[in-house]
Scaffold this motif. Structure first.
Motif, PDB file in Angstrom:
ATOM      1  N   ILE A   1      19.302 -37.830  78.888  1.00  0.00           N
ATOM      2  CA  ILE A   1      18.556 -39.104  78.218  1.00  0.00           C
ATOM      3  C   ILE A   1      18.679 -40.307  79.256  1.00  0.00           C
ATOM      4  CG2 ILE A   1      18.854 -40.621  76.142  1.00  0.00           C
ATOM      5  CD1 ILE A   1      19.933 -38.345  74.528  1.00  0.00           C
ATOM      6  N   ILE A   2      19.680 -40.543  79.713  1.00  0.00           N
ATOM      7  CA  ILE A   2      19.616 -41.705  80.858  1.00  0.00           C
ATOM      8  C   ILE A   2      18.725 -41.716  81.862  1.00  0.00           C
ATOM      9  CG2 ILE A   2      21.058 -42.650  82.467  1.00  0.00           C
ATOM     10  CD1 ILE A   2      23.409 -42.357  80.650  1.00  0.00           C
ATOM     11  N   PHE A   3      18.542 -40.244  82.505  1.00  0.00           N
ATOM     12  CA  PHE A   3      17.493 -39.904  83.334  1.00  0.00           C
ATOM     13  C   PHE A   3      16.196 -40.183  82.940  1.00  0.00           C
ATOM     14  CE2 PHE A   3      20.723 -37.756  86.091  1.00  0.00           C
ATOM     15  CZ  PHE A   3      20.394 -38.151  87.266  1.00  0.00           C
ATOM     16  N   VAL A   4      16.026 -39.741  81.765  1.00  0.00           N
ATOM     17  CA  VAL A   4      14.417 -39.891  81.069  1.00  0.00           C
ATOM     18  C   VAL A   4      14.351 -41.345  81.010  1.00  0.00           C
ATOM     19  CG1 VAL A   4      13.211 -39.353  79.048  1.00  0.00           C
ATOM     20  CG2 VAL A   4      14.356 -37.525  80.168  1.00  0.00           C
ATOM     21  N   ILE A   5      15.112 -42.062  80.410  1.00  0.00           N
ATOM     22  CA  ILE A   5      14.949 -43.366  80.179  1.00  0.00           C
ATOM     23  C   ILE A   5      14.436 -44.337  81.479  1.00  0.00           C
ATOM     24  CG2 ILE A   5      16.076 -45.689  79.434  1.00  0.00           C
ATOM     25  CD1 ILE A   5      17.287 -44.120  77.252  1.00  0.00           C
ATOM     26  N   PHE A   6      15.486 -44.130  82.504  1.00  0.00           N
ATOM     27  CA  PHE A   6      15.241 -44.635  83.688  1.00  0.00           C
ATOM     28  C   PHE A   6      14.002 -44.119  84.424  1.00  0.00           C
ATOM     29  CE2 PHE A   6      19.955 -45.654  84.252  1.00  0.00           C
ATOM     30  CZ  PHE A   6      19.581 -46.970  83.833  1.00  0.00           C
ATOM     31  N   GLY A   7      13.569 -42.900  83.960  1.00  0.00           N
ATOM     32  CA  GLY A   7      12.275 -42.454  84.853  1.00  0.00           C
ATOM     33  C   GLY A   7      11.135 -42.839  83.995  1.00  0.00           C
ATOM     34  N   VAL A   8      11.179 -43.185  82.708  1.00  0.00           N
ATOM     35  CA  VAL A   8       9.961 -43.893  82.188  1.00  0.00           C
ATOM     36  C   VAL A   8       9.784 -45.197  82.610  1.00  0.00           C
ATOM     37  CG1 VAL A   8       9.231 -44.746  79.851  1.00  0.00           C
ATOM     38  CG2 VAL A   8      10.114 -42.514  80.210  1.00  0.00           C
TER      39      VAL A   8
ATOM     40  N   LYS B   1       5.996 -50.150  90.159  1.00  0.00           N
ATOM     41  CA  LYS B   1       5.263 -49.537  91.234  1.00  0.00           C
ATOM     42  C   LYS B   1       5.911 -48.184  91.853  1.00  0.00           C
ATOM     43  CE  LYS B   1       3.176 -54.011  92.089  1.00  0.00           C
ATOM     44  NZ  LYS B   1       2.896 -54.904  93.190  1.00  0.00           N
ATOM     45  N   ASN B   2       7.234 -47.897  91.428  1.00  0.00           N
ATOM     46  CA  ASN B   2       7.812 -46.934  92.157  1.00  0.00           C
ATOM     47  C   ASN B   2       7.753 -45.518  91.253  1.00  0.00           C
ATOM     48  OD1 ASN B   2       9.439 -45.632  93.852  1.00  0.00           O
ATOM     49  ND2 ASN B   2      11.348 -46.597  93.736  1.00  0.00           N
ATOM     50  N   LYS B   3       6.564 -45.121  91.496  1.00  0.00           N
ATOM     51  CA  LYS B   3       6.058 -43.937  90.589  1.00  0.00           C
ATOM     52  C   LYS B   3       6.499 -42.501  91.047  1.00  0.00           C
ATOM     53  CE  LYS B   3       1.856 -45.712  88.576  1.00  0.00           C
ATOM     54  NZ  LYS B   3       0.721 -45.393  87.887  1.00  0.00           N
ATOM     55  N   ILE B   4       6.747 -42.345  92.233  1.00  0.00           N
ATOM     56  CA  ILE B   4       7.337 -41.103  92.656  1.00  0.00           C
ATOM     57  C   ILE B   4       9.016 -40.954  92.180  1.00  0.00           C
ATOM     58  CG2 ILE B   4       8.165 -39.829  94.992  1.00  0.00           C
ATOM     59  CD1 ILE B   4       5.796 -41.100  96.356  1.00  0.00           C
ATOM     60  N   VAL B   5       9.588 -41.976  92.397  1.00  0.00           N
ATOM     61  CA  VAL B   5      11.029 -41.843  91.825  1.00  0.00           C
ATOM     62  C   VAL B   5      11.041 -41.827  90.382  1.00  0.00           C
ATOM     63  CG1 VAL B   5      13.131 -42.978  91.536  1.00  0.00           C
ATOM     64  CG2 VAL B   5      11.993 -43.338  93.834  1.00  0.00           C
TER      65      VAL B   5
ATOM     66  N   GLY C   1      10.294 -38.335  89.704  1.00  0.00           N
ATOM     67  CA  GLY C   1      11.175 -37.328  90.001  1.00  0.00           C
ATOM     68  C   GLY C   1      12.524 -37.476  88.834  1.00  0.00           C
ATOM     69  N   MET C   2      12.771 -38.701  88.430  1.00  0.00           N
ATOM     70  CA  MET C   2      13.750 -38.651  87.331  1.00  0.00           C
ATOM     71  C   MET C   2      13.559 -38.071  86.061  1.00  0.00           C
ATOM     72  SD  MET C   2      15.363 -42.702  88.241  1.00  0.00           S
ATOM     73  CE  MET C   2      16.957 -42.350  87.159  1.00  0.00           C
ATOM     74  N   LEU C   3      12.043 -38.235  85.815  1.00  0.00           N
ATOM     75  CA  LEU C   3      11.761 -37.465  84.451  1.00  0.00           C
ATOM     76  C   LEU C   3      11.942 -36.173  84.591  1.00  0.00           C
ATOM     77  CD1 LEU C   3       8.421 -39.560  83.453  1.00  0.00           C
ATOM     78  CD2 LEU C   3      10.515 -39.071  82.424  1.00  0.00           C
ATOM     79  N   ILE C   4      11.565 -35.444  85.639  1.00  0.00           N
ATOM     80  CA  ILE C   4      11.512 -34.104  85.856  1.00  0.00           C
ATOM     81  C   ILE C   4      12.951 -33.671  85.733  1.00  0.00           C
ATOM     82  CG2 ILE C   4      11.308 -32.191  87.404  1.00  0.00           C
ATOM     83  CD1 ILE C   4       8.632 -33.601  88.370  1.00  0.00           C
ATOM     84  N   THR C   5      13.747 -34.442  86.578  1.00  0.00           N
ATOM     85  CA  THR C   5      15.492 -34.050  86.654  1.00  0.00           C
ATOM     86  C   THR C   5      15.829 -34.047  85.227  1.00  0.00           C
ATOM     87  OG1 THR C   5      15.573 -34.812  88.721  1.00  0.00           O
ATOM     88  CG2 THR C   5      17.503 -34.608  87.677  1.00  0.00           C
ATOM     89  N   GLY C   6      15.460 -35.310  84.399  1.00  0.00           N
ATOM     90  CA  GLY C   6      15.867 -35.498  83.023  1.00  0.00           C
ATOM     91  C   GLY C   6      15.690 -34.370  82.160  1.00  0.00           C
ATOM     92  N   ILE C   7      14.325 -33.960  82.256  1.00  0.00           N
ATOM     93  CA  ILE C   7      13.987 -32.621  81.196  1.00  0.00           C
ATOM     94  C   ILE C   7      14.587 -31.481  81.736  1.00  0.00           C
ATOM     95  CG2 ILE C   7      11.844 -31.502  80.902  1.00  0.00           C
ATOM     96  CD1 ILE C   7      10.074 -34.051  81.024  1.00  0.00           C
ATOM     97  N   LEU C   8      14.754 -31.157  82.946  1.00  0.00           N
ATOM     98  CA  LEU C   8      15.573 -29.985  83.324  1.00  0.00           C
ATOM     99  C   LEU C   8      16.867 -29.892  82.823  1.00  0.00           C
ATOM    100  CD1 LEU C   8      14.278 -29.307  87.090  1.00  0.00           C
ATOM    101  CD2 LEU C   8      13.694 -27.880  84.934  1.00  0.00           C
ATOM    102  N   ILE C   9      17.687 -31.248  82.923  1.00  0.00           N
ATOM    103  CA  ILE C   9      18.985 -31.178  82.312  1.00  0.00           C
ATOM    104  C   ILE C   9      18.979 -30.981  80.856  1.00  0.00           C
ATOM    105  CG2 ILE C   9      21.035 -32.780  82.121  1.00  0.00           C
ATOM    106  CD1 ILE C   9      20.451 -33.860  84.989  1.00  0.00           C
ATOM    107  N   LEU C  10      17.897 -31.558  80.249  1.00  0.00           N
ATOM    108  CA  LEU C  10      17.975 -31.747  78.803  1.00  0.00           C
ATOM    109  C   LEU C  10      17.694 -30.267  78.343  1.00  0.00           C
ATOM    110  CD1 LEU C  10      17.944 -33.508  76.245  1.00  0.00           C
ATOM    111  CD2 LEU C  10      15.458 -33.720  76.546  1.00  0.00           C
ATOM    112  N   SER C  11      16.804 -29.591  78.925  1.00  0.00           N
ATOM    113  CA  SER C  11      16.539 -28.073  78.536  1.00  0.00           C
ATOM    114  C   SER C  11      17.721 -27.258  78.744  1.00  0.00           C
ATOM    115  CB  SER C  11      15.361 -27.556  79.074  1.00  0.00           C
ATOM    116  OG  SER C  11      15.610 -27.541  80.878  1.00  0.00           O
TER     117      SER C  11
END
Length: 63
Positions: free
Chosen positions: A15-22, A28-32, A35-45
């Protein structure tokens, strides 16, 4: 029982990864952010798989 504990530990981390990813994606830092959204979703799954018992790393399937 170990799976439930591991799933509960991974859930807030995801959840922390997803929030920081959003928040990173909105700046302006869309790549990071992506990356954080994808990592958060993988950990959540993985956490959901551990909590439901579908994935059991401690079971002895191969004998």
């Amino acid at each position: 029982m170990v799976n439930i504990g591991l799933g509960l530990i991974l859930m807030p981390i995801a959840i922390i990864f997803v929030i920081f990813g959003v928040f990173s994606r909105k700046k302006k830092n869309k790549i990071v952010g992506y990356g954080m959204l994808i990592t958060g979703i993988l950990i959540l799954s993985a956490s959901v798989l551990l909590l439901t018992g579908i994935y059991d790393p401690y079971a002895n399937h191969i004998r």
